[in-house]
Design a protein around this motif. Sequence first.
Motif, PDB file in Angstrom:
ATOM      1  N   MET A   1     -34.081 -11.888 -82.304  1.00 57.42           N
ATOM      2  CA  MET A   1     -33.211 -12.203 -83.567  1.00 57.42           C
ATOM      3  C   MET A   1     -32.310 -13.175 -83.343  1.00 57.42           C
ATOM      4  O   MET A   1     -31.678 -13.424 -82.311  1.00 57.42           O
ATOM      5  CB  MET A   1     -32.330 -10.754 -83.722  1.00 57.42           C
ATOM      6  N   LYS A   2     -32.550 -14.351 -84.152  1.00 56.87           N
ATOM      7  CA  LYS A   2     -31.684 -15.571 -84.078  1.00 56.87           C
ATOM      8  C   LYS A   2     -30.624 -15.407 -85.211  1.00 56.87           C
ATOM      9  O   LYS A   2     -30.942 -15.158 -86.376  1.00 56.87           O
ATOM     10  CB  LYS A   2     -32.474 -16.721 -84.108  1.00 56.87           C
ATOM     11  N   PHE A   3     -29.244 -15.489 -84.774  1.00 58.64           N
ATOM     12  CA  PHE A   3     -28.330 -15.680 -85.782  1.00 58.64           C
ATOM     13  C   PHE A   3     -27.867 -17.178 -85.906  1.00 58.64           C
ATOM     14  O   PHE A   3     -27.460 -17.588 -84.958  1.00 58.64           O
ATOM     15  CB  PHE A   3     -27.160 -14.596 -85.581  1.00 58.64           C
ATOM     16  N   SER A 203     -31.337 -24.326 -82.468  1.00 57.97           N
ATOM     17  CA  SER A 203     -31.321 -22.776 -82.232  1.00 57.97           C
ATOM     18  C   SER A 203     -32.580 -21.914 -82.400  1.00 57.97           C
ATOM     19  O   SER A 203     -33.265 -21.070 -81.988  1.00 57.97           O
ATOM     20  CB  SER A 203     -30.090 -22.180 -82.603  1.00 57.97           C
ATOM     21  N   ASP A 204     -33.289 -22.328 -83.721  1.00 58.38           N
ATOM     22  CA  ASP A 204     -34.237 -21.700 -84.164  1.00 58.38           C
ATOM     23  C   ASP A 204     -35.484 -21.836 -83.194  1.00 58.38           C
ATOM     24  O   ASP A 204     -36.213 -20.760 -82.845  1.00 58.38           O
ATOM     25  CB  ASP A 204     -34.964 -22.116 -85.456  1.00 58.38           C
ATOM     26  N   TYR A 205     -35.558 -23.153 -82.681  1.00 60.15           N
ATOM     27  CA  TYR A 205     -36.520 -23.158 -81.894  1.00 60.15           C
ATOM     28  C   TYR A 205     -36.433 -22.452 -80.361  1.00 60.15           C
ATOM     29  O   TYR A 205     -37.371 -22.229 -79.877  1.00 60.15           O
ATOM     30  CB  TYR A 205     -36.520 -24.922 -81.518  1.00 60.15           C
ATOM     31  N   ALA A 258     -37.152 -28.398 -95.850  1.00 61.15           N
ATOM     32  CA  ALA A 258     -36.555 -26.979 -95.759  1.00 61.15           C
ATOM     33  C   ALA A 258     -35.826 -26.629 -94.633  1.00 61.15           C
ATOM     34  O   ALA A 258     -36.246 -26.304 -93.791  1.00 61.15           O
ATOM     35  CB  ALA A 258     -37.598 -25.815 -96.188  1.00 61.15           C
ATOM     36  N   LYS A 259     -34.554 -26.837 -94.856  1.00 59.61           N
ATOM     37  CA  LYS A 259     -33.689 -26.688 -93.696  1.00 59.61           C
ATOM     38  C   LYS A 259     -33.603 -25.296 -93.062  1.00 59.61           C
ATOM     39  O   LYS A 259     -32.969 -25.124 -91.889  1.00 59.61           O
ATOM     40  CB  LYS A 259     -32.283 -27.259 -94.068  1.00 59.61           C
ATOM     41  N   VAL A 260     -34.123 -24.371 -93.709  1.00 59.86           N
ATOM     42  CA  VAL A 260     -33.737 -22.985 -93.365  1.00 59.86           C
ATOM     43  C   VAL A 260     -34.573 -22.709 -92.174  1.00 59.86           C
ATOM     44  O   VAL A 260     -33.938 -21.640 -91.242  1.00 59.86           O
ATOM     45  CB  VAL A 260     -34.246 -21.950 -94.659  1.00 59.86           C
TER      46      VAL A 260
HETATM   47 MG    MG Z   1     -30.511 -23.596 -89.044  1.00 55.14          MG
END
Ligand code: MG
Length: 294
Positions: A1-3, A203-205, A258-260
């Motif tokens: 889970m990434k926040f 952080s997503d990566y 899409a920056k999401v």
């Molecule tokens: Mg981001």
Amino acid sequence: MKFGGTSVGSIESLLNLRDIVNAESKPVLVVVSAMGGFTNQLLAMCEQAQQRDISCLDMLETARKRHHDAIDGVVVEAMRDEVHATIDRFIDESLKPYYLALATNPHMPVDEIERVCDAIVAHGEILSSAIVTGMFEDGVPHLSLNYMRTVPDAAGRVLDWEETGRLVEEDFASMDSGVHVAQGFISRDKDTGAVTNLGRGGSDYTAAILATLLDAEALEIWTDVDGFMTADPRTHPDATVIPQMTYAQAQEMCDAGAKVIYPPTIAPVAMKHIPVWVKNTFNPTAPGTVIIDE
Ligand code: MG
Ligand code: ADP
Ligand code: ASP
């Protein structure tokens, strides 16, 4: 889970994070960004310090208060003093000396300035993760600087998958119990040991890399919108949530801006067929988006 940044940016969102993690019965690895806006502030203060403007130290005090207020609002009582002390230690013994070095050394070589700013910007995730770990009685910290490794390449730097894989295996050898917490974004150079990072939004990566190396059942990207949408809702108020997408569709939209989700995130999880969920920390019961093969 990434926040992401907004998901760890306030007491309200941190309390939501806690409920989301506690509602999960399976072992969870939480990957956190810096508190919203703090990475930008750390970099703005670098610019100021280089202009010999030490009012950046005042901004640091505002950031200190923000972190201490969050601790008082969310950290379990038994851990509070320790987490307050951790935040003060990083600010007083690490960030302040770095900023002062930038402000008082007019002849600092460019590569040294870059090295110092990379070390500074890593503190966003270091501080937020100390708070998030302290929110759980059974919080287990995993310092990303101990296992995320980069090497230089033409475009800047890239992950060294082999070395990172070896170190992750060591660091995460026992994950049976507890809430495990790691920092997104930050890493070290494999050869020099200098602090590096995976790029803005990285952080997503980090979460995708860890999901891949640890054979996660799913990767959940917790953010501030109800899912992956047809367009950026900030500029397109009529955008709607896409309930299900393929990795290829998500990759195409991320590449188009899409920056999401940070674009490099998709490939590693796609290779391992790990489903990616995009969910809203501020509206956790919304179904969100799932990204899968077909
Ligand atoms: Mg981001
Ligand atoms: P986080 O801090 O959680 O990583 P980001 O700000 O990086 O969050 O990404 C979430 C933001 O991405 C949303 O607030 C939204 O404005 C923007 N965004 C851009 N394109 C999209 C899209 N297609 N779907 C959803 N959000 C999008
Ligand atoms: N804190 C970093 C940034 O603002 C990484 C991230 O949030 O993903 O770019």
